[in-house]
Design a protein around this motif. Structure first.
Motif, PDB file in Angstrom:
ATOM      1  N   PHE A   1      -0.392   2.579  -1.188  1.00 21.88           N
ATOM      2  CA  PHE A   1      -1.554   3.460  -1.076  1.00 21.88           C
ATOM      3  C   PHE A   1      -1.168   4.934  -1.178  1.00 21.88           C
ATOM      4  O   PHE A   1      -1.962   5.751  -1.631  1.00 21.88           O
ATOM      5  CB  PHE A   1      -2.331   3.181   0.206  1.00 21.88           C
ATOM      6  CG  PHE A   1      -3.258   2.004   0.067  1.00 21.88           C
ATOM      7  CD1 PHE A   1      -4.395   2.084  -0.711  1.00 21.88           C
ATOM      8  CD2 PHE A   1      -2.970   0.802   0.696  1.00 21.88           C
ATOM      9  CE1 PHE A   1      -5.243   1.005  -0.861  1.00 21.88           C
ATOM     10  CE2 PHE A   1      -3.803  -0.279   0.552  1.00 21.88           C
ATOM     11  CZ  PHE A   1      -4.949  -0.186  -0.229  1.00 21.88           C
ATOM     12  N   THR A   2       0.049   5.265  -0.811  1.00 17.68           N
ATOM     13  CA  THR A   2       0.529   6.634  -0.993  1.00 17.68           C
ATOM     14  C   THR A   2       0.577   6.979  -2.486  1.00 17.68           C
ATOM     15  O   THR A   2       0.321   8.114  -2.877  1.00 17.68           O
ATOM     16  CB  THR A   2       1.928   6.807  -0.356  1.00 17.68           C
ATOM     17  OG1 THR A   2       1.820   6.528   1.044  1.00 17.68           O
ATOM     18  CG2 THR A   2       2.464   8.206  -0.557  1.00 17.68           C
TER      19      THR A   2
ATOM     20  N   ARG B   1      -3.559   6.797  -3.949  1.00 16.31           N
ATOM     21  CA  ARG B   1      -4.475   7.901  -3.622  1.00 16.31           C
ATOM     22  C   ARG B   1      -4.387   9.057  -4.624  1.00 16.31           C
ATOM     23  O   ARG B   1      -5.401   9.463  -5.184  1.00 16.31           O
ATOM     24  CB  ARG B   1      -4.236   8.389  -2.199  1.00 16.31           C
ATOM     25  CG  ARG B   1      -4.947   7.546  -1.180  1.00 16.31           C
ATOM     26  CD  ARG B   1      -4.855   8.162   0.222  1.00 16.31           C
ATOM     27  NE  ARG B   1      -4.529   7.121   1.156  1.00 16.31           N
ATOM     28  CZ  ARG B   1      -3.358   6.906   1.721  1.00 16.31           C
ATOM     29  NH1 ARG B   1      -2.357   7.704   1.507  1.00 16.31           N
ATOM     30  NH2 ARG B   1      -3.178   5.910   2.549  1.00 16.31           N
TER      31      ARG B   1
ATOM     32  N   GLU C   1       1.490   0.540   2.834  1.00 12.59           N
ATOM     33  CA  GLU C   1       1.291   1.976   3.049  1.00 12.59           C
ATOM     34  C   GLU C   1       1.863   2.785   1.891  1.00 12.59           C
ATOM     35  O   GLU C   1       1.242   3.750   1.424  1.00 12.59           O
ATOM     36  CB  GLU C   1       1.938   2.422   4.365  1.00 12.59           C
ATOM     37  CG  GLU C   1       1.183   1.978   5.600  1.00 12.59           C
ATOM     38  CD  GLU C   1       1.865   2.469   6.872  1.00 12.59           C
ATOM     39  OE1 GLU C   1       2.443   3.581   6.857  1.00 12.59           O
ATOM     40  OE2 GLU C   1       1.809   1.741   7.876  1.00 12.59           O
TER      41      GLU C   1
ATOM     42  N   THR D   1      -5.699   8.091  -8.034  1.00 10.61           N
ATOM     43  CA  THR D   1      -7.155   8.047  -8.061  1.00 10.61           C
ATOM     44  C   THR D   1      -7.725   9.442  -8.271  1.00 10.61           C
ATOM     45  O   THR D   1      -8.637   9.642  -9.077  1.00 10.61           O
ATOM     46  CB  THR D   1      -7.688   7.435  -6.750  1.00 10.61           C
ATOM     47  OG1 THR D   1      -7.163   6.114  -6.621  1.00 10.61           O
ATOM     48  CG2 THR D   1      -9.194   7.393  -6.730  1.00 10.61           C
ATOM     49  N   VAL D   2      -7.186  10.420  -7.561  1.00 11.14           N
ATOM     50  CA  VAL D   2      -7.637  11.809  -7.737  1.00 11.14           C
ATOM     51  C   VAL D   2      -7.364  12.262  -9.170  1.00 11.14           C
ATOM     52  O   VAL D   2      -8.197  12.922  -9.806  1.00 11.14           O
ATOM     53  CB  VAL D   2      -6.955  12.750  -6.718  1.00 11.14           C
ATOM     54  CG1 VAL D   2      -7.289  14.202  -7.012  1.00 11.14           C
ATOM     55  CG2 VAL D   2      -7.369  12.385  -5.298  1.00 11.14           C
TER      56      VAL D   2
ATOM     57  N   GLY E   1     -10.583   3.547  -6.915  1.00 11.02           N
ATOM     58  CA  GLY E   1     -11.088   4.865  -6.577  1.00 11.02           C
ATOM     59  C   GLY E   1     -12.546   5.091  -6.901  1.00 11.02           C
ATOM     60  O   GLY E   1     -13.030   6.203  -6.855  1.00 11.02           O
TER      61      GLY E   1
END
Length: 182
Positions: free
Chosen positions: A110-111, A114, A107, A117-118, A19
């Protein structure tokens, strides 16, 4: 030995952080705190410096920390350590990208990555915010510093509402700091 320690420490940061530089900040601070390299206040200054200098935050932080503790060779070792994993991962990913482009497992990974990372970026914001907006006191409401909080609020408004350039905001807020905090 310090050169190897710097390289391996920042290599670990680079390989286990996703990230971007802001998401890496909690791990960078854990590492520098573990080795006693710098205090939370010094680290907050490092983050501010890394933000206002050109280049990625994590690379700037690694270069600064490496230089601060082992001169130019330390800066090279720490910078190379933090950048090498990204380089290797990108090269590897490019080899396999077409094969895994439609893979449901990728996929799904990465779900999960993400929002994590936030969350890491939010954790970095909380960490830096504690040092930038609060005194060292234990009681939260008694430790709030008025000017830094107003600068924070004004920055959010100028960036989000008025879409002002980050460069202009930094210059304006530096002037505010000089005028009101000197």
């Amino acid at each position: 030995m310090i050169y190897l320690t710097l390289f391996l420490s920042f290599f670990r940061i680079g390989i286990f952080s996703f990230g971007g530089g802001l998401a890496m900040l909690p791990l960078i601070f854990q590492t520098v705190a573990q080795f006693g390299y710098m205090s939370q206040e010094e680290f907050t200054n490092l983050v501010a410096l890394s933000q206002v200098t050109p280049g990625p935050v994590a690379v700037n932080a690694a270069t600064y920390i490496g230089f601060d503790f082992a001169g130019l060779p330390g800066a090279v070792c720490a910078t190379f350590g933090v950048a090498l994993p990204s380089f290797l991962l990108i090269i590897t990913a490019m080899k396999f990208l077409d094969k895994f482009n439609e893979n449901k497992g990728i996929e799904a990974a990465f779900t999960g990555i993400r929002p994590a990372t936030v969350g890491l970026i939010a954790a970095a914001a909380v960490f830096v915010g504690q040092s930038a907006l609060l005194d060292d006191t234990v009681k939260l409401l008694e430790g709030i510093q008025l000017i830094p909080c107003l600068v924070f609020l004004a920055t959010v408004i100028l960036a989000a509402k008025f879409k002002m350039s980050p460069v202009k905001i930094i210059i304006i807020m530096a002037a505010v700091g000089v005028i009101f905090c000197s």
